[in-house]
Design a protein around this motif. Structure first.
Motif, PDB file in Angstrom:
ATOM      1  N   LYS A  28       0.000  16.511  -6.515  1.00  0.00           N
ATOM      2  CA  LYS A  28      -0.835  15.369  -6.135  1.00  0.00           C
ATOM      3  C   LYS A  28      -0.127  14.032  -6.336  1.00  0.00           C
ATOM      4  N   SER A  80       7.141   9.354  -6.860  1.00  0.00           N
ATOM      5  CA  SER A  80       6.664   9.192  -8.231  1.00  0.00           C
ATOM      6  C   SER A  80       7.852   9.189  -9.188  1.00  0.00           C
ATOM      7  N   SER A 124       0.829  -1.205   0.000  1.00  0.00           N
ATOM      8  CA  SER A 124       0.000   0.000   0.000  1.00  0.00           C
ATOM      9  C   SER A 124       0.863   1.254   0.000  1.00  0.00           C
ATOM     10  N   THR A 125       1.916   1.235   0.790  1.00  0.00           N
ATOM     11  CA  THR A 125       2.802   2.403   0.856  1.00  0.00           C
ATOM     12  C   THR A 125       3.488   2.637  -0.488  1.00  0.00           C
ATOM     13  N   GLY A 184       2.750  11.044  -5.868  1.00  0.00           N
ATOM     14  CA  GLY A 184       3.420  10.479  -4.709  1.00  0.00           C
ATOM     15  C   GLY A 184       4.826  11.028  -4.565  1.00  0.00           C
ATOM     16  N   ALA A 215       2.436   1.733  -3.450  1.00  0.00           N
ATOM     17  CA  ALA A 215       1.434   2.213  -4.415  1.00  0.00           C
ATOM     18  C   ALA A 215       1.146   3.695  -4.214  1.00  0.00           C
ATOM     19  N   GLY A 216       1.012   4.121  -2.976  1.00  0.00           N
ATOM     20  CA  GLY A 216       0.703   5.520  -2.702  1.00  0.00           C
ATOM     21  C   GLY A 216       1.860   6.451  -2.997  1.00  0.00           C
ATOM     22  N   GLN A 217       3.058   6.035  -2.632  1.00  0.00           N
ATOM     23  CA  GLN A 217       4.212   6.930  -2.769  1.00  0.00           C
ATOM     24  C   GLN A 217       4.770   6.973  -4.185  1.00  0.00           C
ATOM     25  N   ALA A 222       2.663   6.833  -6.850  1.00  0.00           N
ATOM     26  CA  ALA A 222       1.535   7.209  -7.710  1.00  0.00           C
ATOM     27  C   ALA A 222       1.905   8.398  -8.597  1.00  0.00           C
TER      28      ALA A 222
END
Length: 448
Positions: free
Chosen positions: A294, A299, A280-281, A296, A283-285, A287
Motif C-alpha cells: 500500500k 516511499s 499531489s504526485t 507509494g 505526496a502519493g508516490q 506515502a
C-alpha cells in the motif's frame, strides 16, 4: 558439449522433473534479482515522469518570470477592446495603454464591372478574336489573355486562370434560362484596383460596362486625423494596435488598450496548477505504509519531500511577506490556492506591485524556476542524477541476472550428466544382477 539425458530408464525416476525442481531452488537468488529489477524500473519510471513535469514547470515559470517578445509572454500583453461590434481591435506587445474614439468614414471596396450583353456560355462573344485585352490602368502594359475560340465560358475561364495572374475574379450570373452576363471584380480592395477589359483594338467586350463599382480605400478618423487603408484592416493605426472594419461598419467606436489582467491571471494559475499537480504526485508516490503493497512507489525517497517543501516555500519572498495579498496561499493539505478575484482586485489597485511580486529576478515565478531547475536540469539536476544512478543500478542488476543464466545453464548440464551417469550405472548393475540370477538358476537345475 551437450549431454544426453536418460530419464529414468533404469531407475524409474522422473529425473527431468527432479532437475527442474533442484534448479528452481537454486535460482531463488536470480528470481529475487528479477523482482528487484521490476521494482526499480517502476521507481525509475516514476522519477522520470516527475523530472519531466518539473522541467515543464521550470520552463513555464521562466516565461512568467522573464516576459519577452521571444517567449510571447502573456504578462507583456495588452488587450484592445472596441465598443462597436463591427470594429475589431487587437494589440501586440508593442502597444501601450491608451484610449481613443474612431469615426468610420467608409469601408474599402473592390473594383467591379458588370457587362451589358447576355449570352449562353457556349456563345462566341469575341467577334472571332482569340484574345481579349486587360488594362490594369496602373501605367503598365496592356495584357493579352488567350480565350480559345472566344466563348463566354472561355472568357471567364481565362480571367480566372491562376497562371494568368490577373488579380480579377470572373463570375457568370444567370439572368434567364441558359442566358448569362459576365461580372468581373478585383480580388483586392482599394482605389488602385481599377481595370478595363476590351477586345483587341479597344472595341467593347460584351457591349461594354452596364454598371461599375469603383474601388476605394477604407477611411477612418482617429482624434480628428484621417487614416486610409487599401483594405478594411488598419495595421499599427497606433503602435501595436490593429483595427479591422466589418463589411458594413458605420458610426464610431471607442477603443481602449489596457493591461490584460485576465491573461496575467491565467498565466499565474497555470503555474500554480502545475505545482499542485506535482505536489499531489509527490505526496502519493512517497506515502509510507507498514504494508509495503500500500506504500507509494517512491516511499522512502528523501529528495522529493524536500523538493515539495521548497516548492511551497516559493510563495514567501525574502522580506518575510507572502503572496496572500495577490491571491496565492497554502492550504491545510499542503497545496497552493489561487484566488483569481483577489488577484484581479490587487492588479486593478496596483498593477506594478503585482507585476513585481510575480515577475522579475526576485518574483514568485523566478523562485519557482530556481527550485525546479536545481532538481530537473538535464546535466546537474539532483533528480536527474538520481535517475542516472537508478538506470546504472538496473543495468548492473540485469548483468547479474545474465550471469545467473549462465551459472544455472552450467548447473543444469552438470545435473544432467550426473543423473545420466546414475542411469547408466543402474542399468549396468541391473544387467549384472540378471546375469547372476540366470547363472544361479542354471546351477540349481544342474544339481537337481
Amino acid at each position: 558439449m551437450a549431454t544426453a539425458s536418460i530419464g529414468g530408464l533404469a531407475s524409474g525416476l522422473d529425473t527431468a522433473t527432479i532437475i527442474n525442481q533442484l534448479l528452481q531452488l537454486e535460482s531463488q537468488p536470480q528470481t529475487q534479482l528479477k523482482s528487484k529489477v521490476t521494482s526499480e524500473q517502476a521507481k525509475l519510471g516514476a522519477l522520470q515522469s516527475l523530472n519531466s513535469r518539473l522541467a515543464g514547470l521550470a520552463s513555464a515559470a521562466k516565461d512568467l518570470a522573464h516576459p519577452s517578445s521571444t517567449t510571447s509572454s502573456v504578462w507583456e500583453s495588452l488587450k484592445a477592446t472596441s465598443t462597436n461590434s463591427a470594429v475589431t481591435a487587437t494589440a501586440t506587445t508593442a502597444a501601450t495603454p491608451s484610449s481613443y474614439t474612431v469615426t468610420i468614414g467608409h469601408t474599402a471596396l473592390s473594383h467591379r464591372v458588370s457587362f451589358t450583353d447576355a449570352h449562353a456560355t457556349t456563345d462566341l462573344v469575341t467577334g472571332g478574336s482569340t484574345t481579349i485585352e486587360l488594362d490594369r490602368q496602373d501605367g503598365g502594359s496592356v495584357v493579352s489573355l488567350s480565350v480559345g475560340t472566344g466563348t463566354l465560358q472561355e472568357v471567364a475561364d481565362a480571367i480566372n486562370k491562376p497562371t494568368n495572374n490577373t488579380g480579377l475574379r470572373a463570375t457568370l450570373v444567370q439572368v434567364g434560362t441558359g442566358s448569362y452576363r459576365l461580372m468581373v471584380e478585383s480580388t483586392a480592395t482599394g482605389e488602385l484596383q481599377d481595370f478595363s477589359l476590351a477586345l483587341p483594338g479597344g472595341a467593347p467586350l460584351l457591349g461594354g460596362a452596364a454598371s461599375v463599382q469603383t474601388g476605394r480605400d477604407a477611411q477612418i478618423e482617429v482624434g480628428g486625423i484621417t487614416v486610409g487603408s487599401t483594405t478594411n484592416t488598419f495595421t499599427n493605426v497606433t503602435p501595436g494596435v490593429t483595427l479591422t472594419l466589418g463589411a458594413n461598419a458605420t458610426g464610431t467606436a471607442d477603443v481602449v488598450v489596457a493591461r490584460d489582467a485576465s491573461a496575467r491571471s491565467a498565466a499565474v494559475k497555470k503555474v500554480v496548477d502545475q505545482m499542485n499537480g506535482i505536489l499531489s504526485t509527490i505526496a502519493g508516490q512517497t506515502a509510507h505504509d507498514a504494508d509495503a503493497t500500500k506504500a507509494g512507489v517512491l516511499s522512502g525517497n528523501s529528495l522529493l519531500p524536500r523538493v515539495a517543501s521548497e516548492m511551497l516555500g516559493t510563495i514567501y519572498p525574502e522580506d518575510d511577506t507572502s503572496l496572500a495579498p495577490y491571491g496565492i496561499e497554502v492550504d491545510r493539505t499542503g497545496h497552493l490556492t489561487f484566488d483569481e478575484s483577489k488577484f484581479a482586485a490587487a492588479y486593478a489597485a496596483d498593477p506594478d506591485a503585482v507585476t513585481a511580486a510575480i515577475t522579475g529576478d526576485d518574483g514568485f515565478a523566478a523562485r519557482v524556476q530556481k527550485v525546479t531547475e536545481l532538481v530537473s536540469d538535464k546535466y546537474t539536476g539532483s533528480l536527474t542524477s538520481m535517475i542516472t544512478s537508478s538506470t546504472a543500478g538496473i543495468a548492473r542488476l540485469n548483468d547479474n541476472i545474465s550471469d545467473w543464466d549462465a551459472r544455472l545453464a552450467q548447473r543444469r548440464s552438470t545435473l544432467e550428466r550426473q543423473y545420466s551417469a546414475l542411469e547408466v550405472t543402474l542399468g549396468q548393475l541391473q544387467s549384472q544382477a540378471s546375469w547372476l540370477s540366470s547363472q544361479l538358476s542354471s546351477l540349481s537345475s544342474n544339481n537337481g
